[in-house]
Design an enzyme around this catalytic site. Structure first.
Site, PDB file in Angstrom:
ATOM      1  N   LYS A  33      24.441  -0.578  70.913  1.00 13.97           N
ATOM      2  CA  LYS A  33      23.185  -0.127  70.440  1.00 13.97           C
ATOM      3  C   LYS A  33      22.847   1.343  71.038  1.00 13.97           C
ATOM      4  O   LYS A  33      22.356   2.066  70.352  1.00 13.97           O
ATOM      5  CB  LYS A  33      22.167  -1.115  70.429  1.00 13.97           C
ATOM      6  CG  LYS A  33      21.722  -1.450  72.298  1.00 13.97           C
ATOM      7  CD  LYS A  33      20.432  -2.296  72.307  1.00 13.97           C
ATOM      8  CE  LYS A  33      19.955  -2.248  73.873  1.00 13.97           C
ATOM      9  NZ  LYS A  33      19.754  -1.142  74.096  1.00 13.97           N
ATOM     10  N   THR A  34      23.203   1.493  72.361  1.00 18.59           N
ATOM     11  CA  THR A  34      22.809   2.787  72.975  1.00 18.59           C
ATOM     12  C   THR A  34      23.407   4.070  72.303  1.00 18.59           C
ATOM     13  O   THR A  34      22.767   4.934  72.048  1.00 18.59           O
ATOM     14  CB  THR A  34      23.032   2.764  74.447  1.00 18.59           C
ATOM     15  OG1 THR A  34      22.201   1.654  74.875  1.00 18.59           O
ATOM     16  CG2 THR A  34      22.523   4.003  75.103  1.00 18.59           C
ATOM     17  N   ASP A 217      13.501   1.668  71.451  1.00 17.90           N
ATOM     18  CA  ASP A 217      14.841   0.819  71.829  1.00 17.90           C
ATOM     19  C   ASP A 217      14.335  -0.239  72.423  1.00 17.90           C
ATOM     20  O   ASP A 217      12.990  -0.387  72.804  1.00 17.90           O
ATOM     21  CB  ASP A 217      15.412   1.576  73.281  1.00 17.90           C
ATOM     22  CG  ASP A 217      16.853   0.735  73.623  1.00 17.90           C
ATOM     23  OD1 ASP A 217      17.554   0.082  73.072  1.00 17.90           O
ATOM     24  OD2 ASP A 217      17.345   1.440  74.861  1.00 17.90           O
ATOM     25  N   GLU A 218      15.102  -1.547  72.703  1.00 20.23           N
ATOM     26  CA  GLU A 218      14.648  -2.736  72.965  1.00 20.23           C
ATOM     27  C   GLU A 218      13.073  -3.195  72.325  1.00 20.23           C
ATOM     28  O   GLU A 218      12.378  -3.556  72.649  1.00 20.23           O
ATOM     29  CB  GLU A 218      14.151  -2.716  74.621  1.00 20.23           C
ATOM     30  CG  GLU A 218      15.522  -2.227  75.320  1.00 20.23           C
ATOM     31  CD  GLU A 218      16.889  -3.539  75.375  1.00 20.23           C
ATOM     32  OE1 GLU A 218      16.522  -4.357  74.478  1.00 20.23           O
ATOM     33  OE2 GLU A 218      17.729  -3.221  76.160  1.00 20.23           O
ATOM     34  N   GLN A 252      17.536 -11.724  72.245  1.00 19.90           N
ATOM     35  CA  GLN A 252      17.490 -11.298  73.486  1.00 19.90           C
ATOM     36  C   GLN A 252      16.118 -11.185  74.098  1.00 19.90           C
ATOM     37  O   GLN A 252      15.934 -10.419  75.185  1.00 19.90           O
ATOM     38  CB  GLN A 252      18.082 -10.135  73.940  1.00 19.90           C
ATOM     39  CG  GLN A 252      19.635 -10.481  73.720  1.00 19.90           C
ATOM     40  CD  GLN A 252      20.708  -9.136  74.135  1.00 19.90           C
ATOM     41  OE1 GLN A 252      20.896  -9.183  75.530  1.00 19.90           O
ATOM     42  NE2 GLN A 252      21.176  -8.664  73.167  1.00 19.90           N
ATOM     43  N   ARG A 604      26.785 -12.093  79.160  1.00 23.74           N
ATOM     44  CA  ARG A 604      27.189 -11.287  80.328  1.00 23.74           C
ATOM     45  C   ARG A 604      28.705 -11.033  80.391  1.00 23.74           C
ATOM     46  O   ARG A 604      29.028 -10.190  81.233  1.00 23.74           O
ATOM     47  CB  ARG A 604      26.335 -11.421  81.616  1.00 23.74           C
ATOM     48  CG  ARG A 604      24.719 -11.623  81.466  1.00 23.74           C
ATOM     49  CD  ARG A 604      24.141 -10.120  80.947  1.00 23.74           C
ATOM     50  NE  ARG A 604      24.144 -10.427  79.521  1.00 23.74           N
ATOM     51  CZ  ARG A 604      23.743  -9.563  78.582  1.00 23.74           C
ATOM     52  NH1 ARG A 604      23.883  -8.224  79.148  1.00 23.74           N
ATOM     53  NH2 ARG A 604      23.539  -9.660  77.125  1.00 23.74           N
TER      54      ARG A 604
END
Length: 730
Positions: A33-34, A217-218, A252, A604
């Site tokens: 995503k970044t 973002d987020e 998330q 993770r």
């Protein structure tokens, strides 16, 4: 230009090259995503669709903002330094600095961090002569920030009772104090920025015309006011307004306790009539089995926007599951497995131990310390360094040695008992004069300082006398209550985690006794083992955490692990009541957030994921029995590799007894019978005439002494004797 778009997959390419329209990018864990966000910015600038000054990009952490700027510097021929890229607080600060007069602020206004804000509130309460026991400063801080995050000034807060009306009055006085002193707190930055844009139409129109593209973002972590701020800058989605490009993952969203509103994603899709919803589902981090496990777990949540992670890297290794007799055995096995991984060439820095609650770290830290394995607690303090533990140990040290000036100074006014700095200065001066300890000097003081300090000395002497005949765990428990520490943290809005850590200190004491080789006569002595336990705590709190930059195993809560990844992940404590947490089991939204937290934990891991649980666990100084977590049961059996036979639940008598070794079951380990529950079982729903519906989360005792712990949701968690309480199964 071709280099900019090189190596993007189809969905990433689609997101990056979208026309200037509103878009919602559902970016799964490890889906890049970044990269999509930064490449989208570079694409818009290089294709001439927007000038760098006409773009606004919002992130949630300074670290993420710096990473975005660094990537853009490598992509663009121009420096991105002047661009409006930063956190909500950083961008609001920039806006208020530019328009401080319109915002009603001095030019050089200062920002209060959380600690400064708390100090300001304490000062206000003292000035107004308000009882800080009735209105704890930290609770008031939480109330004020919560109202600001909801966009409420004092006049807009509904107050139906005297207590709330008083808090609203204090909120009003706090605002007046901040305005006089020319300071703003973090929540004020966003609220004042929003109010400035809302009431000042020319200024609002200026920024609406300037920012043609707004990237977030987020997005799943935004609160209601942050979403309203974005809507204001985007002209509420009207034609001709900025294009909102929101990147996030509803699966998330794990910060509801901070005010995050996952519903913002659905609201955005509806209110802005978003036609472009792109799902980034290809994962570049984990093996297929790990992703299939994560997909299976999160599928149990309702109202998802929906996506399914996949990888072209193959199935990878199965998810390994280990069930121990006790939490001590669980920790020992984890450490043995880490040693095995390191021997096989694994880097300690690529191994992470995750847990739901901070209190779980103690038993893991103890085993790592005993094995000489360097470790680092990420985003937090080691167990014996935590504030509440140091306070508790200071009281215990005074009982063991009244002349311990460091311990005396730490807790003489904690919890607050009206002993100010001036009284302590008088005591220290007298101690130097008489060449005695602070404790021994108290009788030499007269007046008010002598009176209040004498009351503290009497408290310590009372605790010393009352605890002399008690076993170590009961001694610790008595001091936690008698000192006022428990009541102090119970009154705190966010004191639950500190109370869990204090409970874990009881477990540490019980384990210390179980592992001690003291004879019966020694155990009969007053304050038996107290000095040894304090020495043990000091040694474990010593400088054995890995140095900065040294290779070390990483310990952290699941919340702290978000955004990180490791080759090997150990996820411990997968039991009902622990993960999912007992406070969330009865609440649908709470349980779904716990499941999202589990999804974050699983994703993770790159190569190896271990899930561990224990049949018995030491909680509140006593052995508790919990079933395996429902999240473990939600993973398809074909994805799991059980390292111990998946058999009916069994339990050890104490968490210190070892049921497993590195080679499997210990030959002489025979688990005792579970507590008799009269036909009920842990995890079962029950109904009580007074407390309503609840879930059995723990049990202990037998016969007439059998009792169960039930989470009744709004009515709280209660221990009930089965022979007395009438519980109907539901």
């Amino acid at each position: 230009m071709s280099n900019l778009l090189a190596n993007l997959n189809n969905e990433q390419m689609q997101a990056v090259t979208l026309p200037p329209q509103h878009a919602l990018i559902l970016a799964g864990a490890g889906s890049g995503k970044t990269r999509v966000l930064t490449t989208r910015i570079a694409w818009l600038i290089q294709t001439g669709q927007v000038d760098p000054s006409g773009l606004l990009a919002v992130t949630f952490t300074n670290k993420a903002a710096k990473e975005m700027l660094a990537r853009l510097s490598a992509m663009l021929p121009v420096s991105p330094r002047g661009m409006w890229i930063g956190t909500f607080h950083g961008l609001c600060n920039r806006l208020l600095r530019a328009h401080y007069r319109d915002a009603g602020l001095p030019q050089l206004f200062q920002i209060l961090d959380s600690g400064d804000q708390l100090a300001a509130i304490k000062r206000l309460l003292k000035t107004l002569n308000i009882d800080d026991e009735k209105y704890p400063p930290r609770d008031l801080q939480h109330f004020i920030n919560g109202q600001k995050d909801a966009g409420n000034r004092p006049a807009a807060v509904e107050a139906w009772d005297d207590h709330t009306r008083q808090r609203v009055m204090l909120y009003t006085e706090y605002e007046a104090q901040c305005q006089r002193e020319g300071v703003v707190d973090f929540a004020e930055l966003l609220l004042r920025s929003y109010e400035l844009l809302e009431r000042n139409e020319p200024l609002r129109r200026h920024y609406q015309r300037r920012f043609r593209h707004i990237l977030v973002d987020e997005f799943q972590d935004t609160n209601r006011l942050q979403y309203r701020w974005l809507k204001l800058l985007a002209d509420d989605g009207r034609e001709g307004g900025a294009a909102l490009f929101c990147v996030g993952d509803d699966d998330q969203s794990i910060y509801r306790f901070r005010g995050a509103e996952v519903g913002n994603m659905r609201d955005f899709e509806r209110e802005f009539r978003v036609a472009n919803v792109i799902r980034l589902e290809q994962n570049y981090r984990s093996g297929g089995n790990i992703l299939d496990a994560a997909n299976a777990i999160i599928r149990y949540n309702a109202n998802r926007l929906g996506k399914n992670l996949w990888t072209d890297q193959g199935a990878g290794e199965p998810v390994r599951v280990f069930e121990a007799f006790s939490d001590g055995d669980e920790a020992r096995w984890i450490v043995e497995e880490i040693q095995s991984l390191v021997r096989d060439g694994a880097s300690r820095g690529e191994i992470a131990l995750l847990y739901r609650s901070n209190a779980q770290s103690r038993v893991l830290e103890h085993q790592l310390f005993s094995a000489g394995i360097p470790y680092r607690v990420y985003g937090g303090l080691r167990f014996f360094e935590r504030q509440e533990i140091k306070h508790a140990l200071a009281y215990l040290r005074l009982i063991a040695n009244a002349d311990d000036d460091t311990a005396f100074a730490r807790v003489v006014n904690f919890p607050a008992r009206g002993i100010g700095a001036r009284s302590l200065e008088s005591l220290q001066d007298a101690a130097r004069t008489f060449n005695t300890s602070l404790y021994a000097t108290v009788p030499h003081l007269s007046g008010k300082p002598g009176t209040v300090l004498a009351q503290f000395v009497r408290l310590v002497e009372t605790l010393r006398a009352e605890t002399a005949p008690l076993p170590l765990p009961e001694l610790v428990d008595h001091v936690l209550h008698g000192s006022g520490l428990r009541d102090h943290y119970l009154a705190e809005k966010e004191g639950r985690e500190r109370l869990e850590n204090l409970d874990e200190l009881l477990n540490a004491a019980a384990n210390f006794v179980a592992e001690s080789d003291a004879d019966v006569e020694t155990l009969k002595q007053p304050h038996a083992l107290l000095a040894d336990f304090l020495a043990h705590a000091s040694l474990e709190a010593g400088d054995h955490q890995a140095e900065q930059g040294a290779e070390a195993v990483q310990l952290m809560t699941v919340h702290s692990a978000k955004g990180l990844e490791f080759n090997a992940v150990f996820l411990s404590g997968l039991e009902e009541g622990l993960f999912p947490h007992e406070n969330s089991i009865l609440e649908t939204e709470g349980l779904e957030e716990e499941r999202r937290l589990m999804y974050v934990a699983v994703t993770r891991a790159r190569e190896r994921l271990y899930i561990t649980c224990a049949q018995s666990r030491m909680l509140h100084g006593q052995t508790r029995y919990h079933p395996r977590s429902r999240f473990l049961e939600e993973i398809p059996a074909g994805l799991l590799k059980w390292l111990t036979p998946p058999k009916p639940r069994a339990s050890a008598s104490t968490s210190g007894s070892s049921g497993y070794s590195s080679s499997g079951y210990r030959a002489n380990a025979a688990p005792p019978n579970r507590p008799e529950l009269g036909g009920l079982r842990i995890g079962q729903g029950v109904s009580h005439a007074r407390f309503g519906q609840g879930v059995i989360v723990a049990a202990e005792g037998s016969g007439s002494d059998a009792r169960v712990q039930v989470n009744f949701g709004p009515a709280g968690i209660k221990w009930l004797l089965l022979g007395v309480a009438k519980l109907d199964p539901i």
